[in-house]
Design a protein around this motif. Structure first.
Motif, PDB file in Angstrom:
ATOM      1  N   HIS A  35       0.829  -1.202   0.000  1.00 52.29           N
ATOM      2  CA  HIS A  35       0.000   0.000   0.000  1.00 52.29           C
ATOM      3  C   HIS A  35       0.875   1.267   0.000  1.00 52.29           C
ATOM      4  O   HIS A  35       2.006   1.253   0.492  1.00 52.29           O
ATOM      5  N   GLU A  36       0.285   2.343  -0.504  1.00 48.06           N
ATOM      6  CA  GLU A  36       1.047   3.590  -0.663  1.00 48.06           C
ATOM      7  C   GLU A  36       1.683   4.060   0.641  1.00 48.06           C
ATOM      8  O   GLU A  36       2.829   4.511   0.655  1.00 48.06           O
ATOM      9  N   HIS A  37       0.937   3.983   1.726  1.00 46.33           N
ATOM     10  CA  HIS A  37       1.437   4.572   2.971  1.00 46.33           C
ATOM     11  C   HIS A  37       2.141   3.551   3.876  1.00 46.33           C
ATOM     12  O   HIS A  37       2.473   3.877   5.029  1.00 46.33           O
ATOM     13  N   ASP A  38       2.381   2.357   3.380  1.00 49.44           N
ATOM     14  CA  ASP A  38       3.207   1.413   4.136  1.00 49.44           C
ATOM     15  C   ASP A  38       4.612   1.995   4.283  1.00 49.44           C
ATOM     16  O   ASP A  38       5.150   2.590   3.346  1.00 49.44           O
ATOM     17  N   LYS A  39       5.195   1.819   5.455  1.00 49.52           N
ATOM     18  CA  LYS A  39       6.537   2.368   5.681  1.00 49.52           C
ATOM     19  C   LYS A  39       7.531   1.739   4.697  1.00 49.52           C
ATOM     20  O   LYS A  39       7.651   0.509   4.626  1.00 49.52           O
ATOM     21  N   PRO A  40       8.221   2.541   3.933  1.00 58.34           N
ATOM     22  CA  PRO A  40       9.125   1.977   2.912  1.00 58.34           C
ATOM     23  C   PRO A  40      10.383   1.371   3.523  1.00 58.34           C
ATOM     24  O   PRO A  40      10.863   1.818   4.574  1.00 58.34           O
ATOM     25  N   ASN A  41      10.855   0.319   2.861  1.00 59.60           N
ATOM     26  CA  ASN A  41      12.165  -0.242   3.195  1.00 59.60           C
ATOM     27  C   ASN A  41      13.148   0.345   2.198  1.00 59.60           C
ATOM     28  O   ASN A  41      13.287  -0.132   1.072  1.00 59.60           O
ATOM     29  N   LEU A  42      13.817   1.388   2.589  1.00 54.11           N
ATOM     30  CA  LEU A  42      14.656   2.135   1.642  1.00 54.11           C
ATOM     31  C   LEU A  42      15.771   1.272   1.073  1.00 54.11           C
ATOM     32  O   LEU A  42      16.164   1.431  -0.082  1.00 54.11           O
ATOM     33  N   LYS A  43      16.266   0.330   1.872  1.00 56.04           N
ATOM     34  CA  LYS A  43      17.369  -0.504   1.408  1.00 56.04           C
ATOM     35  C   LYS A  43      16.935  -1.487   0.326  1.00 56.04           C
ATOM     36  O   LYS A  43      17.777  -2.055  -0.372  1.00 56.04           O
ATOM     37  N   ALA A  44      15.612  -1.672   0.201  1.00 58.44           N
ATOM     38  CA  ALA A  44      15.111  -2.568  -0.847  1.00 58.44           C
ATOM     39  C   ALA A  44      15.101  -1.882  -2.205  1.00 58.44           C
ATOM     40  O   ALA A  44      14.927  -2.536  -3.235  1.00 58.44           O
ATOM     41  N   MET A  45      15.246  -0.559  -2.194  1.00 57.06           N
ATOM     42  CA  MET A  45      15.245   0.213  -3.443  1.00 57.06           C
ATOM     43  C   MET A  45      16.654   0.308  -3.995  1.00 57.06           C
ATOM     44  O   MET A  45      17.642   0.111  -3.278  1.00 57.06           O
ATOM     45  N   LEU A  46      16.741   0.664  -5.282  1.00 57.55           N
ATOM     46  CA  LEU A  46      18.052   0.930  -5.845  1.00 57.55           C
ATOM     47  C   LEU A  46      18.690   2.105  -5.102  1.00 57.55           C
ATOM     48  O   LEU A  46      17.992   3.021  -4.663  1.00 57.55           O
ATOM     49  N   PRO A  47      20.006   2.109  -4.979  1.00 63.58           N
ATOM     50  CA  PRO A  47      20.663   3.237  -4.288  1.00 63.58           C
ATOM     51  C   PRO A  47      20.389   4.587  -4.948  1.00 63.58           C
ATOM     52  O   PRO A  47      20.511   5.633  -4.306  1.00 63.58           O
ATOM     53  N   THR A  48      20.013   4.543  -6.219  1.00 62.97           N
ATOM     54  CA  THR A  48      19.743   5.791  -6.947  1.00 62.97           C
ATOM     55  C   THR A  48      18.261   6.096  -7.052  1.00 62.97           C
ATOM     56  O   THR A  48      17.872   7.019  -7.772  1.00 62.97           O
ATOM     57  N   ALA A  49      17.421   5.332  -6.374  1.00 65.72           N
ATOM     58  CA  ALA A  49      15.971   5.558  -6.460  1.00 65.72           C
ATOM     59  C   ALA A  49      15.606   6.918  -5.865  1.00 65.72           C
ATOM     60  O   ALA A  49      16.122   7.327  -4.820  1.00 65.72           O
ATOM     61  N   HIS A  50      14.685   7.587  -6.519  1.00 66.13           N
ATOM     62  CA  HIS A  50      14.306   8.945  -6.108  1.00 66.13           C
ATOM     63  C   HIS A  50      13.774   8.970  -4.678  1.00 66.13           C
ATOM     64  O   HIS A  50      14.186   9.805  -3.875  1.00 66.13           O
ATOM     65  N   VAL A  51      12.864   8.069  -4.365  1.00 66.48           N
ATOM     66  CA  VAL A  51      12.269   8.061  -3.024  1.00 66.48           C
ATOM     67  C   VAL A  51      13.325   7.783  -1.963  1.00 66.48           C
ATOM     68  O   VAL A  51      13.334   8.407  -0.891  1.00 66.48           O
ATOM     69  N   ARG A  52      14.228   6.871  -2.237  1.00 66.31           N
ATOM     70  CA  ARG A  52      15.267   6.539  -1.251  1.00 66.31           C
ATOM     71  C   ARG A  52      16.139   7.764  -0.933  1.00 66.31           C
ATOM     72  O   ARG A  52      16.461   8.040   0.216  1.00 66.31           O
ATOM     73  N   LEU A  53      16.502   8.504  -1.969  1.00 66.56           N
ATOM     74  CA  LEU A  53      17.389   9.654  -1.767  1.00 66.56           C
ATOM     75  C   LEU A  53      16.678  10.836  -1.130  1.00 66.56           C
ATOM     76  O   LEU A  53      17.292  11.646  -0.441  1.00 66.56           O
ATOM     77  N   ALA A  54      15.355  10.950  -1.396  1.00 63.00           N
ATOM     78  CA  ALA A  54      14.625  12.123  -0.905  1.00 63.00           C
ATOM     79  C   ALA A  54      13.943  11.892   0.433  1.00 63.00           C
ATOM     80  O   ALA A  54      13.524  12.846   1.093  1.00 63.00           O
ATOM     81  N   HIS A  55      13.828  10.628   0.858  1.00 60.25           N
ATOM     82  CA  HIS A  55      13.029  10.318   2.043  1.00 60.25           C
ATOM     83  C   HIS A  55      13.629  10.955   3.304  1.00 60.25           C
ATOM     84  O   HIS A  55      14.854  11.012   3.459  1.00 60.25           O
ATOM     85  N   PRO A  56      12.787  11.430   4.232  1.00 60.72           N
ATOM     86  CA  PRO A  56      13.295  12.029   5.480  1.00 60.72           C
ATOM     87  C   PRO A  56      14.257  11.113   6.244  1.00 60.72           C
ATOM     88  O   PRO A  56      15.181  11.602   6.900  1.00 60.72           O
ATOM     89  N   ASP A  57      14.047   9.793   6.167  1.00 64.38           N
ATOM     90  CA  ASP A  57      14.935   8.880   6.889  1.00 64.38           C
ATOM     91  C   ASP A  57      16.364   8.918   6.353  1.00 64.38           C
ATOM     92  O   ASP A  57      17.298   8.472   7.032  1.00 64.38           O
ATOM     93  N   SER A  58      16.543   9.439   5.151  1.00 66.89           N
ATOM     94  CA  SER A  58      17.898   9.586   4.591  1.00 66.89           C
ATOM     95  C   SER A  58      18.516  10.920   4.961  1.00 66.89           C
ATOM     96  O   SER A  58      19.662  11.203   4.578  1.00 66.89           O
ATOM     97  N   HIS A  59      17.744  11.757   5.696  1.00 60.35           N
ATOM     98  CA  HIS A  59      18.220  13.113   6.022  1.00 60.35           C
ATOM     99  C   HIS A  59      17.878  13.462   7.475  1.00 60.35           C
ATOM    100  O   HIS A  59      17.418  14.568   7.762  1.00 60.35           O
ATOM    101  N   HIS A  60      18.069  12.506   8.353  1.00 61.23           N
ATOM    102  CA  HIS A  60      17.916  12.744   9.793  1.00 61.23           C
ATOM    103  C   HIS A  60      16.505  13.227  10.152  1.00 61.23           C
ATOM    104  O   HIS A  60      16.328  14.007  11.107  1.00 61.23           O
ATOM    105  N   GLY A  61      15.517  12.808   9.366  1.00 66.58           N
ATOM    106  CA  GLY A  61      14.129  13.127   9.704  1.00 66.58           C
ATOM    107  C   GLY A  61      13.651  14.492   9.269  1.00 66.58           C
ATOM    108  O   GLY A  61      12.505  14.866   9.552  1.00 66.58           O
TER     109      GLY A  61
END
Length: 427
Positions: A320-346
């Motif tokens: 589902h859209e609002h399920d908490k993402p597993n960023l490590k499951a994405m490509l290292p260059t994936a847009h969501v992974r790079l932009a997500h708050p968890d990648s920038h100290h919240g």
């Protein structure tokens, strides 16, 4: 006022109890009476606010957003459907004229956001003088018009208005990001006005009238029309899609989340510049999208680039859209992974972007993209580090390019009819 007021709850959070919005038509009738009393101002630069105007209940689809409040409307306010954004150069060198301009703009904004004509209206006045209002919004409802003003770094330049010592530390010039191809004609500005409404003609009318009122004191530097909001501040609302067909802004800050707004959006007195307390910082970026190239890209590659599926909007491996993402499951260059708050100290930003199309270029390609608008408490730990990460590694960069850029300090809201935009800075 509470900026989070929506069309379904137009009551004023400033305690004024506004639950009804006067129509332009009813106000024009009042304006005609004013003209009969000879109250017209030659040049049409005075926008008076009057009490006792006749009102009618605000319709669900055309309600007014209260103008007065602690914060400016147009930030946490439920995102409207259309945008007209304008950046201005201040041409006057006189600080008193700058202050008067902001007062005149405030009075005009009070009226337009309530669905009223500017000053004494668009007709019925002296035949020898231009009308106070341009008239194209006559008969239209307020359409949730919000007007938000901001001050660019150049306004604080030494030798201009004596404001150099009042420039907030966080109002920094944005650094050059890898891949930027900025057009000077779409970059910067001393002042900005963001007009959002559900009716595009209402938004255009507002910017047109403010530009006219400012004739001789300001000049439009650049502007942008937008449609199809690309994010929502309304809890439970469907997440909009960008022109690449993907849901955009799934993790956006809700306009009713007071704690998140205080933490990530509103400037506090503890942040330094006291005049900006209750305000925010706005980053505006014009992002060109290579539509034709994207449309020839396979679905799997599109989803890998974003890190979400195109239908549901769920993160990689989620349902589902609002399920908490597993960023490590994405490509290292994936847009969501790079932009997500968890990648920038919240750190989070409140986004209010819009799609745009400006026809086609000389090669028949769609001139289209995203006009990114994001409010934050401090650009130094929000937009700048996020964009540095995206500019370095985002797989989406093959399909987009940043071509315009600006940053503005957004002053606090106008408290009442004796207050005005920028009073805490300029007076």
């Amino acid at each position: 006022m509470n900026d989070q007021t929506t069309e379904s709850s137009p009551g004023a959070a400033d305690g004024s109890g506004q639950g009804a919005a006067p129509s332009r038509r009813s106000l024009l009738g009042w304006g005609g009476a004013g003209l009969a009393l000879g109250a017209v101002a030659a040049g049409g630069t005075v926008a008076a606010v009057r009490g006792g105007d006749p009102t009618e209940p605000a319709a669900e689809s055309g309600a007014a957003v209260p103008f007065h409040g602690t914060h400016q409307a147009g930030i946490a306010t439920a995102v409207q459907d259309r945008l007209h954004f304008a950046s201005f150069d201040v041409t006057t060198k006189d600080r008193a004229e700058l202050a008067q301009l902001l007062k005149d703009w405030t009075r005009a904004a009070e009226r337009m956001t309530a669905g009223q004509a500017v000053g004494d209206g668009a007709y019925g006045g002296l035949a020898e003088a231009p009308p106070d209002d341009t008239g194209e919004a006559l008969g239209l409802k307020p359409s949730r018009l919000s007007l938000t003003v901001g001050f660019g770094p150049s306004l604080f330049a030494k030798g201009r208005f004596g404001l150099e010592d009042r420039r907030p530390d966080a109002l920094v010039d944005l650094p050059a990001f890898p891949g930027d191809n900025l057009d000077a004609a779409r970059t910067g500005g001393d002042l900005c006005v963001q007009a959002c409404a559900d009716d595009p003609q209402v938004a255009v009318h507002a910017i047109r009238n403010l530009a006219r009122i400012g004739f001789g004191k300001v000049a439009v530097r650049w502007s942008q029309l937008g449609f199809g909001k690309t994010s929502s501040t309304t809890p439970g609302a469907q997440t909009p899609r960008n022109l690449f067909g993907f849901k955009d802004g799934t993790s956006n800050i809700d306009g009713t989340d007071t704690a998140a707004l205080d933490r990530h959006v509103w400037v506090s007195r503890k942040d330094g510049a006291g005049w900006l307390a209750g305000g925010s910082y706005l980053v505006a970026r014009r992002i060109s999208m290579r539509i034709e190239s994207w449309d020839r890209t396979s679905l799997q590659e599109q989803e890998d680039i974003f890190g979400r599926d195109k239908g549901e909007g769920a993160a990689v491996g989620k349902a589902h859209e609002h399920d908490k993402p597993n960023l490590k499951a994405m490509l290292p260059t994936a847009h969501v992974r790079l932009a997500h708050p968890d990648s920038h100290h919240g750190v989070r930003m409140l986004r209010r972007g819009y799609s745009f199309t400006d026809g086609t270029d000389g090669l028949g390609r769609l001139d289209a993209g995203l006009f990114f608008l994001a409010y934050q408490r401090d650009v130094r730990d929000a937009f700048i580090p996020v964009q540095q990460s995206l500019a370095r590694s985002d797989a989406l960069n093959e399909y987009i390019q940043h071509v315009g850029s600006a940053v503005f300090a957004i002053p606090p809201g106008v408290r009442d009819k004796d207050d005005w935009w920028g009073r805490t800075l300029v007076s």
